[in-house]
Design a protein around this motif. Structure first.
Motif, PDB file in Angstrom:
ATOM      1  N   TYR A 213       0.741  -1.097  -0.001  1.00 12.60           N
ATOM      2  CA  TYR A 213      -0.030   0.138  -0.232  1.00 12.60           C
ATOM      3  C   TYR A 213       1.153   1.146  -0.220  1.00 12.60           C
ATOM      4  O   TYR A 213       0.295   2.002   0.002  1.00 12.60           O
ATOM      5  CB  TYR A 213      -0.963  -0.335   0.972  1.00 12.60           C
TER       6      TYR A 213
ATOM      7  N   CYS B  70      -6.192  -0.207  -4.033  1.00  9.63           N
ATOM      8  CA  CYS B  70      -7.385   0.200  -3.583  1.00  9.63           C
ATOM      9  C   CYS B  70      -7.188   0.070  -2.307  1.00  9.63           C
ATOM     10  O   CYS B  70      -6.535  -0.960  -1.952  1.00  9.63           O
ATOM     11  CB  CYS B  70      -9.063  -0.491  -4.558  1.00  9.63           C
TER      12      CYS B  70
ATOM     13  N   SER C  12      -6.582  -7.083   1.979  1.00  6.18           N
ATOM     14  CA  SER C  12      -7.152  -6.940   0.770  1.00  6.18           C
ATOM     15  C   SER C  12      -8.327  -6.643   0.360  1.00  6.18           C
ATOM     16  O   SER C  12      -9.426  -7.537   1.571  1.00  6.18           O
ATOM     17  CB  SER C  12      -6.039  -7.397  -0.465  1.00  6.18           C
ATOM     18  N   LEU C  13      -9.178  -6.085  -0.586  1.00  4.04           N
ATOM     19  CA  LEU C  13     -10.203  -5.768  -0.520  1.00  4.04           C
ATOM     20  C   LEU C  13     -10.392  -6.971  -2.037  1.00  4.04           C
ATOM     21  O   LEU C  13     -11.940  -7.320  -2.244  1.00  4.04           O
ATOM     22  CB  LEU C  13     -10.935  -5.140  -1.573  1.00  4.04           C
TER      23      LEU C  13
ATOM     24  N   LEU D 286     -13.397  -3.593  -7.463  1.00  6.34           N
ATOM     25  CA  LEU D 286     -12.671  -3.694  -7.076  1.00  6.34           C
ATOM     26  C   LEU D 286     -13.109  -1.937  -5.885  1.00  6.34           C
ATOM     27  O   LEU D 286     -13.292  -2.780  -4.726  1.00  6.34           O
ATOM     28  CB  LEU D 286     -11.170  -4.378  -7.093  1.00  6.34           C
ATOM     29  N   CYS D 287     -12.568  -0.868  -6.504  1.00  2.00           N
ATOM     30  CA  CYS D 287     -12.405   0.142  -5.856  1.00  2.00           C
ATOM     31  C   CYS D 287     -12.848   0.595  -7.178  1.00  2.00           C
ATOM     32  O   CYS D 287     -12.317   0.648  -7.903  1.00  2.00           O
ATOM     33  CB  CYS D 287     -12.022   0.376  -4.441  1.00  2.00           C
ATOM     34  N   GLN D 288     -13.723   1.785  -6.987  1.00  2.00           N
ATOM     35  CA  GLN D 288     -12.634   2.784  -7.676  1.00  2.00           C
ATOM     36  C   GLN D 288     -12.823   4.363  -7.341  1.00  2.00           C
ATOM     37  O   GLN D 288     -12.719   4.868  -5.701  1.00  2.00           O
ATOM     38  CB  GLN D 288     -14.491   3.720  -8.255  1.00  2.00           C
ATOM     39  N   LYS D 289     -11.285   4.542  -7.242  1.00  2.00           N
ATOM     40  CA  LYS D 289     -10.341   5.847  -6.898  1.00  2.00           C
ATOM     41  C   LYS D 289     -10.012   6.840  -7.439  1.00  2.00           C
ATOM     42  O   LYS D 289      -9.596   6.343  -9.230  1.00  2.00           O
ATOM     43  CB  LYS D 289      -9.527   4.528  -6.701  1.00  2.00           C
TER      44      LYS D 289
ATOM     45  N   LYS E 162      -5.594  -2.344 -15.038  1.00  2.00           N
ATOM     46  CA  LYS E 162      -6.628  -1.719 -14.307  1.00  2.00           C
ATOM     47  C   LYS E 162      -7.526  -3.242 -13.853  1.00  2.00           C
ATOM     48  O   LYS E 162      -8.155  -3.057 -13.292  1.00  2.00           O
ATOM     49  CB  LYS E 162      -6.991  -0.527 -14.499  1.00  2.00           C
TER      50      LYS E 162
ATOM     51  N   THR F 269     -11.682   2.912 -12.360  1.00  2.00           N
ATOM     52  CA  THR F 269     -12.245   1.535 -11.843  1.00  2.00           C
ATOM     53  C   THR F 269     -11.311   0.067 -12.054  1.00  2.00           C
ATOM     54  O   THR F 269     -11.884  -0.063 -12.964  1.00  2.00           O
ATOM     55  CB  THR F 269     -13.731   1.540 -12.112  1.00  2.00           C
ATOM     56  N   PHE F 270     -10.802  -0.608 -10.924  1.00  2.00           N
ATOM     57  CA  PHE F 270     -10.223  -0.948 -10.200  1.00  2.00           C
ATOM     58  C   PHE F 270     -10.954  -2.794 -10.381  1.00  2.00           C
ATOM     59  O   PHE F 270     -12.136  -2.414  -9.746  1.00  2.00           O
ATOM     60  CB  PHE F 270      -9.525  -1.645  -9.510  1.00  2.00           C
TER      61      PHE F 270
END
Length: 587
Positions: free
Chosen positions: A54, A59, A83-84, A98-101, A155, A192-193
């Motif tokens: 990290y 994410c 982790s996610l 996974l997430c939007q970052k 991504k 967006t991952f």
């Protein structure tokens, strides 16, 4: 990029310490959550320069929870965290978010720099390691408009997992180059991952699931390289033995024959017999000499115990941190060997003062190593890498040495002093006053160190290259059996050359062979360290941190070989000298 992919496919052999699961664990039902941890990231060409996962703007979970790790895992630079990623057992999942970052310009610059340096990531799924790149670079130098390189951030990651009934056997991570975002420009981006996971069945048994990490080392081409290295070493030994047996034994037999059938004047002309009353005289700096023997004996015992653990299956290459832990434990326990050897040898010449030799034995190797390790730890902490040891780990190491290592060293010294063997030859403590005649170059210290170092080094140089490459270059790891054969060849050649050069020295009436025999054997370590400069010049390693780590730990390893082989060389020469002078006395 193709070269980087090839290196990444071999990086699994650098991570020699991934964990092995027992046959009774790791049983899952369909839909069960399987432990998934992210570990670290780092440039592909700098194996010591790794950072926590990290540290890159990936994410983040709501709460980052570090996994509790063993001592060996910490020493190995592992920093596992949650982790996610949710890879449920035997459930396929396509394009899961996974997430939007939102990636700002600083994050873009950090990703771009990492991609330029071929950063890879490492994760663990059910204790199985997996790797992948975080991006790619497209070189546009061939184009007519002369555009700068284009940087793409991956991504999407695709996980391909294999299972056998209710156990996970294998998993791979693939960064999808078709799902990448251009981060060449310094602009904020919303990314967006995503990830996908696909399950397939395999017939491979759970107990054999780690074998795939060693397949590369079992390929015929790599086996041929190792065996060719062994054959080359054996040929050198055979030629050396043949030459030495012819020249050396012929001269020695003639000397002994002249002693029995010649007249008194003829006997006096034989140089090595003229110094029989001086050859067992105590060397200068006796406490330091005995300490060097004790430290060399300890390190030699350490290496042999590690080989024994590897052959019995206790120490296996897939165990994460097992090698580091084993070295710490075995080195601490063998402190008694250093104390016993140094005190026992010193007490054969003096009844008092052995305590100093024991103290030096405890610091002769450990002192310089601690200085190097402390300096490197400061460098690693400055750069923020996972190679920096936490304070708690340092405290544990110091505590173990204080509570176990030092007492064992003292107990070994006491036993060596109380149960010392009697030195079988006559000796005196007065200074040596006999004038040593001028000698030819190969009887002097530099010449003997050059010969005694070059020949053993030439016998192991191919396998030494493989060992350096496996540690610092993600090449195929040398199998323990091959390493053991190479090590025994090194010891054997060092011992034979020590006997030969000691005899040459005695023939010119130079009785000061104690320190010279040690330096002759230890000179192999000097050649090994010089070779590390050549290896570094041919590698792709770069940067201040990787450079100091490479040369710091290379120097420590070569210094250990200097002490080990110096001890082997001396004891071999001592046995030979005792033998020939015992023959003279009996006649």
């Amino acid at each position: 990029m193709e070269f980087s992919k090839l290196l990444l496919s071999l990086i699994i052999l650098q991570s020699l310490f991934s964990s092995r699961a027992s046959s009774s664990d790791h049983m899952y039902n369909v839909g069960d959550e399987v432990p998934f941890f992210v570990n670290k990231v780092g440039p592909l060409n700098n194996p010591s320069e790794t950072y926590q996962y990290y540290e890159m703007p990936f994410c983040l979970p709501d709460k980052v929870l570090p996994k509790k790790e063993s001592l060996g895992e910490v020493l190995n630079g592992d920093r596992l965290t949650n982790s996610l990623y949710m890879l449920k057992f035997k459930l396929d999942n396509t394009d899961a978010a996974l997430c939007q970052k939102k990636i700002n310009q600083n994050d873009i610059a950090k990703f771009r720099n990492a991609i330029a340096m071929d950063y890879y990531f490492q994760m663990y799924y059910d204790d199985l390691p997996l790797w992948g790149f975080i991006g790619k670079v497209e070189d546009n130098s061939w184009s007519m408009d002369g555009k700068a390189p284009t940087y793409f951030l991956f991504k999407h990651i695709q996980f391909n997992a294999l299972h056998n009934n209710n156990q996970i056997i294998e998993i791979h991570a693939f960064s999808d180059p078709n799902s990448a975002v251009d981060i060449t420009d310094d602009v904020d981006l919303d990314i967006t991952f995503t990830y996908s996971v696909f399950w397939n069945e395999t017939s491979t048994l759970f107990k054999s699931r780690m074998n795939r990490y060693l397949r590369a080392s079992l390929l015929p081409v790599h086996q041929k390289i190792h065996w060719f290295s062994c054959v080359n070493s054996v040929v050198i030994i055979v030629l050396l033995f043949g030459l030495l047996a012819f020249l050396f034994m012929q001269n020695l037999r003639n000397d002994l024959r002249r002693n029995t059938v010649g007249d008194e004047e003829e006997n006096k002309e034989i140089g090595w017999k003229c110094i029989q009353n001086d050859v067992f005289r105590c060397p200068l700096s006796m406490p330091l000499f005995c300490a060097a023997l004790g430290t060399g004996a300890q390190l030699l015992t350490l290496v042999l115990v590690l080989f024994a653990l590897a052959f019995t299956g206790i120490l296996y290459p897939q165990s994460r941190g097992a090698l580091s832990t084993s070295i710490i434990i075995v080195y601490t326990l063998t402190s008694a060997v250093a104390g016993y050897t140094s005190a026992s040898f010193y007490s054969q010449f003096a009844k008092t003062g052995w305590e100093r030799s024991v103290f030096l034995a405890g610091t002769l190797f450990l002192g310089p190593f601690i200085f190097i390790a402390f300096t490197l730890n400061l460098v690693a902490a400055y750069f923020g890498t996972t190679a920096a040891l936490p304070f708690g780990t340092i405290f544990v190491l110091v505590f173990v040495h204080m509570v176990i290592g030092i007492p064992l060293l003292a107990l070994g010294g006491l036993r060596g002093c109380n149960f010392r063997p009697e030195f079988q030859e006559s000796h005196t403590n007065r200074k040596f006053s006999r004038e040593v005649p001028p000698s030819i170059w190969y009887c002097r210290i530099p010449g003997q160190m050059f010969i005694a170092g070059l020949l053993p080094f030439s016998a192991i140089v191919m396998e030494l290259h493989q060992l350096y490459a496996s540690i610092w270059g993600y090449k195929i790891f040398t199998l323990p059996g091959i390493l053991f054969i190479t090590f025994m060849i090194l010891v054997l050649v060092t011992a034979v050359l020590s006997i030969l050069l000691t005899y040459f020295q005695l023939t010119v009436e130079d009785p000061d062979w104690w320190w010279r025999s040690f330096l002759r054997g230890g000179s192999v370590g000097i050649f090994m360290f010089l070779y590390s400069f050549y290896f570094y010049s041919k590698s792709s390693m770069s940067g201040f941190m990787q450079t100091v780590f490479y040369f710091g730990y290379s120097a420590s390893m070569c210094y250990a070989f200097f002490l080990m082989l110096g001890t082997v060389s001396f004891y071999t020469s001592l046995t030979f000298v005792r033998r020939i002078y015992h023959t003279v006395k009996s006649e």
